[in-house]
Write an enzyme that holds these catalytic residues in place. Structure first.
Site, mmCIF file in Angstrom:
data_model
loop_
_atom_site.group_PDB
_atom_site.id
_atom_site.type_symbol
_atom_site.label_atom_id
_atom_site.label_comp_id
_atom_site.label_asym_id
_atom_site.label_seq_id
_atom_site.Cartn_x
_atom_site.Cartn_y
_atom_site.Cartn_z
ATOM 1 N N ASP A 196 -4.540 0.761 99.367
ATOM 2 C CA ASP A 196 -4.279 -0.360 100.197
ATOM 3 C C ASP A 196 -4.593 -1.552 99.117
ATOM 4 O O ASP A 196 -4.987 -2.627 99.695
ATOM 5 C CB ASP A 196 -4.973 -0.434 101.334
ATOM 6 C CG ASP A 196 -4.417 -1.621 102.302
ATOM 7 O OD1 ASP A 196 -3.169 -1.923 102.197
ATOM 8 O OD2 ASP A 196 -5.102 -2.026 103.426
ATOM 9 N N ALA B 11 -8.944 -8.090 103.615
ATOM 10 C CA ALA B 11 -7.566 -7.976 103.291
ATOM 11 C C ALA B 11 -7.110 -7.122 102.210
ATOM 12 O O ALA B 11 -7.118 -7.712 100.970
ATOM 13 C CB ALA B 11 -7.466 -9.503 102.695
#
Length: 394
Positions: free
Chosen positions: A285, A321
């Site tokens: 990610d 994030a």
């Protein structure tokens, strides 16, 4: 970057074969393929005699290259800004960290922005890719829940739209490999069925679904869940939620961000003990700050602050994030901290993702005839060599 062009390369060490480690092993690379993987005693003389490059690391490991199916960028660049230069920068960094194949992962964004990424990635795939291979695209959104946007911009969230999916698949057949959506949202079940029928992984994520809604989605063809535990309803003993469905339903494979930040090591241990039938997949990610110093960045169109390698939204510092994780760091954490064997971790980082997106006949394990996507590690599991399609890149 150095590239070896000899006829045959021989790598000696502990070779990870599909049935386990061969301690006195050798891997032979010819062109872009694996010619032989097995015990030294079984190496054909013809291959041995053709060797032009030989590397020996008797206490090291020769394993398949990593496959990252959920990664947003790195090296200061974001896949949402895709161009040949941007894609070169992202893939060159991740190749240096052992990733030999990946899916370019988008963000929740206006359709025109997603259109442009698809066009750029498709064009990039039509030429020789010099670093990590882009095997396609993972659409993370825009069909997600506004209740769990995470680092996705809620302004761009829309209900599932099969017309968009049909348009994208017609324009770029086979390019989209995975779509992440919220299964409880309007039109999601129909979209899941459409994705399943077209051989595209239907994944849940950024979702407020109940346990029952996930089970209904699995009946429709849902087969995967992204960044387990993050941006979804959690596990309660009377309301199992999304996490409960993911842990208990063998039809659903699970991603894990193995950085020790997104999920506590105890949570990772629980997941590895629950998903043991080829249905656990390590991802990064990673966002644009991967490989870069702390500072200010963006993910999609949202500003991000990175401190001590941890990425959070500038306007909501409690919201992670993406990550700055690399696959080699995740591999090390799963083996050295969580306690998995090299064989177990390699499946989670290579073979399982290859199977999930349908490229396991070409890569994901060290077998004769497969692509020579290979990593050389020392005894401390540090990278000492990266080969992609037989070419040494690092």
């Amino acid at each position: 970057m150095s590239t070896f062009n000899n006829s045959v390369q021989l790598l000696y060490g502990n070779v990870l074969l599909p049935d386990g480690l061969e301690q006195d092993g050798v891997l032979a690379i010819g062109g872009d393929s694996i010619l032989y993987a097995g015990p030294v005693s079984g190496l054909p003389e013809s291959i041995r005699n053709a060797a032009g490059e030989t590397l020996k690391q008797p206490d090291g490991y020769i394993i398949p290259g990593f496959i990252d199916i959920h990664v947003h960028g790195g090296n200061g660049e974001d896949f949402m800004d895709a161009s040949q230069e941007v894609l070169d920068k992202i893939t060159s960094f991740h190749s240096s960290q052992g990733t030999t194949a990946m899916l370019a992962t988008t963000m929740t964004a206006p359709k025109a922005a997603i259109d442009r990424v698809l066009k750029e990635v498709n064009a990039y795939r039509q030429q020789a890719m010099p670093y990590t291979r882009l095997e396609g695209v993972h659409l993370e959104g825009p069909f997600i829940s506004p209740k769990w946007p995470g680092a996705q911009n809620p302004v761009h969230i829309v209900p599932a739209n099969i017309d968009w999916l049909e348009e994208w698949e017609a324009a770029y057949p086979g390019l989209i490999r995975q779509v992440t959506l919220a299964p409880e949202r309007e039109g999601a079940l129909e979209a899941i069925a459409w994705l399943s029928q077209h051989g595209i992984v239907a994944a849940l994520g950024h979702t407020d679904a109940t346990y029952e809604e996930v089970e209904t989605a699995a009946e429709a063809g849902l087969s995967h869940g992204v960044h387990t535990f993050n941006a979804m309803t959690g596990l309660h003993h009377r309301k199992p939620g999304v996490v409960g469905a993911m842990l208990s339903d063998d039809r659903i494979s699970c991603e894990i961000i193995a950085d020790g930040i997104h999920v506590h090591p105890a949570g990772i241990k629980i997941l590895t003990r629950t998903k043991q039938d080829g249905n656990l997949i390590m991802i990064t990610d990673a966002m644009s700050a991967a490989g870069m110093p702390d500072g200010e960045y963006t993910i999609g169109d949202l500003p991000v602050i990175v401190e001590n390698g941890i990425a959070t939204l500038r306007d909501n510092r409690s919201s992670l994030a993406g990550s700055t994780l690399t696959m080699i760091k995740g591999f090390q954490l799963l083996t050295q901290t969580i306690g998995l064997s090299i064989e177990e971790t390699s499946k989670i980082a290579s073979l399982n993702p290859a199977r999930k997106i349908g490229i396991d006949r070409q890569t994901g394990s060290l077998e004769q005839g497969k692509r020579a996507d290979v990593l050389l590690l020392n005894s401390e599991l540090e990278l000492r060599g990266v080969w992609i399609q037989g070419q040494r890149k690092h």
